[in-house]
Structure formats: structure tokens, C-alpha cells
Design a protein around this motif. Structure first.
Motif, PDB file in Angstrom:
ATOM      1  N   ASP A   1      -7.395  -5.653   4.146  1.00  0.00           N
ATOM      2  CA  ASP A   1      -8.162  -4.667   3.462  1.00  0.00           C
ATOM      3  C   ASP A   1      -9.569  -4.450   4.438  1.00  0.00           C
ATOM      4  O   ASP A   1      -9.982  -3.170   4.478  1.00  0.00           O
ATOM      5  CB  ASP A   1      -8.652  -5.282   2.187  1.00  0.00           C
TER       6      ASP A   1
ATOM      7  N   GLY B   1      -9.685   0.008  -9.372  1.00  0.00           N
ATOM      8  CA  GLY B   1      -9.550  -0.861  -8.046  1.00  0.00           C
ATOM      9  C   GLY B   1      -8.073  -0.721  -7.705  1.00  0.00           C
ATOM     10  O   GLY B   1      -7.654  -1.374  -6.665  1.00  0.00           O
TER      11      GLY B   1
ATOM     12  N   HIS C   1      -7.966  -5.548  -8.629  1.00  0.00           N
ATOM     13  CA  HIS C   1      -6.961  -4.495  -8.106  1.00  0.00           C
ATOM     14  C   HIS C   1      -6.049  -4.015  -9.217  1.00  0.00           C
ATOM     15  O   HIS C   1      -5.543  -2.768  -9.088  1.00  0.00           O
ATOM     16  CB  HIS C   1      -5.861  -5.153  -7.118  1.00  0.00           C
TER      17      HIS C   1
ATOM     18  N   ARG D   1       0.888  -1.220  -0.298  1.00  0.00           N
ATOM     19  CA  ARG D   1       0.040   0.130  -0.166  1.00  0.00           C
ATOM     20  C   ARG D   1       0.887   1.320  -0.071  1.00  0.00           C
ATOM     21  O   ARG D   1       0.533   2.223  -0.737  1.00  0.00           O
ATOM     22  CB  ARG D   1      -1.046  -0.072   1.087  1.00  0.00           C
TER      23      ARG D   1
ATOM     24  N   HIS E   1      -7.787  -9.661  -6.720  1.00  0.00           N
ATOM     25  CA  HIS E   1      -6.450  -9.270  -7.308  1.00  0.00           C
ATOM     26  C   HIS E   1      -6.640  -8.431  -8.715  1.00  0.00           C
ATOM     27  O   HIS E   1      -6.003  -7.665  -8.850  1.00  0.00           O
ATOM     28  CB  HIS E   1      -5.504 -10.394  -7.218  1.00  0.00           C
TER      29      HIS E   1
ATOM     30  N   ARG F   1      -7.280   0.086  -3.851  1.00  0.00           N
ATOM     31  CA  ARG F   1      -7.739  -0.608  -2.844  1.00  0.00           C
ATOM     32  C   ARG F   1      -7.362  -1.938  -3.128  1.00  0.00           C
ATOM     33  O   ARG F   1      -6.584  -2.343  -4.167  1.00  0.00           O
ATOM     34  CB  ARG F   1      -9.287  -0.435  -2.917  1.00  0.00           C
ATOM     35  N   GLY F   2      -7.882  -2.889  -2.268  1.00  0.00           N
ATOM     36  CA  GLY F   2      -7.683  -4.291  -2.512  1.00  0.00           C
ATOM     37  C   GLY F   2      -6.042  -4.592  -2.544  1.00  0.00           C
ATOM     38  O   GLY F   2      -5.711  -5.544  -3.341  1.00  0.00           O
TER      39      GLY F   2
ATOM     40  N   TYR G   1     -13.108  -2.908  -1.486  1.00  0.00           N
ATOM     41  CA  TYR G   1     -13.828  -2.489  -2.545  1.00  0.00           C
ATOM     42  C   TYR G   1     -15.155  -2.004  -1.988  1.00  0.00           C
ATOM     43  O   TYR G   1     -15.721  -2.659  -1.197  1.00  0.00           O
ATOM     44  CB  TYR G   1     -13.818  -3.573  -3.775  1.00  0.00           C
TER      45      TYR G   1
END
Length: 240
Positions: free
Chosen positions: A206, A193, A188, A77, A185, A196-197, A213
Motif C-alpha cells: 500500500d 477505507g 478497509h 485491488r 484491515h 485503499r488498504g 490511507y
């Protein structure tokens, strides 16, 4: 002319053939990394059993699993999704240069080419600095078979996460876990996306840190009980 001919041949190559070739490259990288860190786990367990600390070793080894989950989530992240610019300040210039050279292309290259085998699986050198520093410190400054076992468990969890990531991109396992992770995934990897994820092996963190999400997306992704068709899973994901 020769290069143009090669490029045209690559363009005509079926995606299924390209995907199979890249899977072999990614798997080759994983074999080397898996062999090294698994051998380390085996060695420390043998020593723990021979020196009479089996239960302590097992307990701390499993403690490495949540450690790696947090490392995976926060590094994905806050580090892998950051662009690092080379600083002009003398005390930051060297570190930001290394980050710009090595960290920037590693993960963003994966998002740009989500089936490229050279941007899929971690190579042995990637986490070697942490290993080289962490193992001696854990041996000399912590009780026997405590911190070093946490490190061994964390690195083994890293190996598991890398194989899960590999399987998510290249295989079509029908088990509910892998079907969930493929949807989680791959979304993402889309432009919608990408913020996030961040969990690569689960969506637990998450949920905890509120990067799931949106509900309508989750309903669309996970609501259907029908498994994805080969046509759906074999197509390139929308690039971020």
C-alpha cells in the motif's frame, strides 16, 4: 411461523456467541487448506534434501513470499474489488459468467458480512486450478527445485495470510503487529477505507503503490498507543 421464530432467535443471539460460531466455521475451512499446502511444502523439501539440492530449495522457497505478497495485493485491488458483468460477446461470455458467479460474491460477501465464517477463509478449491496447472509446468519446464519451490513458498505464504486475516477478525492479540493489522484491515471494511488498504498481511505494498490511507486517517488509526478495548473490537465493522 417456524422460520420467523428462527429469525427472531438469531436476531436476539448475542454478537459474541455469533462471532464464536463463525470463527469455528472459518477455522475448519483453514484446517483443510493448511493441511494440503503444508503437506506439499514438506514433500518437496524432503525430495530436495534427498536429491542433494537443499540450499537451492530453501532460497527459491523464500522467493515465494514476495511473489505471494504481489499476488495478494493486486488480486485484492484489481480482481476482488471489481464487479463482473456477463458479457454478450461470445468469446467473453463464458469467462465473464464464471467471474460473475464465483468472484463477485466471494469478496463482496465478506465485506457485507465481515464475520461470516463462510466468507472469511479461502477454501481448498479456490486456488486449486492455479496449483494444478502451476506445479506440473514448474516441474517440467524449469530446473529442479526452483520454480516449484517458489510455488510452494507462495502457497505457504497464502496460508499464513489467511491465518492472519482470520486472527484479525476473530482474535484480540495484543502484539503490535496484530494491533496494527486489525486497525489497518478493519478500516478497509468501512465505506471510507474500501478503496485503499488492500494489503491483508502488511501495509508495505500500500505504501509502494500509493494506496495508503490519508495521513489524518493514519494518525487517528495508529497514533494512539492504547490497545483497543474488547467492546471496540467485538462490534461489527461499518459495512462497505
Amino acid at each position: 411461523m417456524i422460520n420467523e421464530h428462527v429469525d427472531s432467535q438469531k436476531a436476539k443471539r448475542p454478537f459474541r456467541v455469533y462471532k464464536r460460531q463463525q470463527e469455528r466455521i472459518s477455522r475448519g475451512n483453514l484446517y483443510r487448506t493448511t493441511t494440503f499446502y503444508t503437506a506439499f511444502s514438506i514433500i518437496v523439501f524432503i525430495l530436495a534434501f534427498r536429491w542433494g539440492h537443499p540450499y537451492r530449495a530453501i532460497a527459491f522457497y523464500f522467493g515465494g513470499i514476495p511473489v505471494w505478497m504481489f499476488v495478494e495485493y493486486f488480486s485484492h485491488r484489481y480482481i476482488l474489488h471489481q464487479h463482473f458483468k456477463v458479457s454478450k460477446k461470445w468469446y467473453k461470455k463464458h469467462l465473464t459468467f464464471l467471474a460473475n458467479k464465483f468472484l463477485d460474491p466471494t469478496h463482496f460477501g465478506h465485506h457485507e458480512r465481515p464475520f461470516d465464517g463462510n466468507h472469511m477463509s479461502g477454501e481448498l478449491r479456490n486456488l486449486m486450478p492455479l496449483f494444478v496447472v502451476g506445479v506440473p509446468l514448474s516441474i517440467f519446464f524449469f530446473p529442479s527445485f526452483t520454480a516449484v519451490m517458489v510455488i510452494a513458498g507462495a502457497f505457504q505464504s497464502y496460508i499464513a495470510e489467511e491465518w492472519i486475516h482470520h486472527a484479525t477478525h476473530y482474535y484480540n492479540f495484543r502484539g503490535p503487529y496484530f494491533r496494527y493489522m486489525k486497525k489497518h484491515h478493519f478500516y478497509h471494511h468501512t465505506s471510507h477505507g474500501v478503496t485503499r488498504g488492500f494489503g491483508t498481511s502488511s501495509g508495505i505494498l500500500d505504501f509502494i503503490f500509493k494506496t495508503r490511507y490519508p495521513e489524518n486517517v493514519r494518525r487517528r488509526l495508529y497514533g494512539s498507543k492504547q490497545p483497543p478495548t474488547p467492546m471496540q473490537t467485538d462490534q461489527p465493522i461499518q459495512q462497505a
